[in-house]
Scaffold this active site. Sequence first.
Site: not given
Length: 107
Positions: A32, A35
């Site tokens: 991600c 993230c």
Amino acid sequence: MGAASDVTDADFDEKVLKSDKPVLVDYWADWCGPCKQLGPIIDELAEAYGDKVAFFKLDTNANPRTPADNNVLGLPTIQVYVGGEVVKAFKGAQPKSVLLGAIEEYL
């Protein structure tokens, strides 16, 4: 206080739900991109507020049960817990100011 600590399916209840102070949980995964951008911000907040708020990161790849139990449907997701209950939740990357406002509300 240092960077955010890791939390897992096995110790989530003990570290997060039974905490005597507010807790911020960062649900993330290595694939991600947002993230990865959010991680250093969480660590900065943990450094500044770690004496008043517990900061944890949960790797959703290695720990699938907790995200499912807590309605985490996308990454990154940030949840703030007080007294074992989710009091704030954010989906997607958030600026530091938004996260700071969320935790200051519960100090």
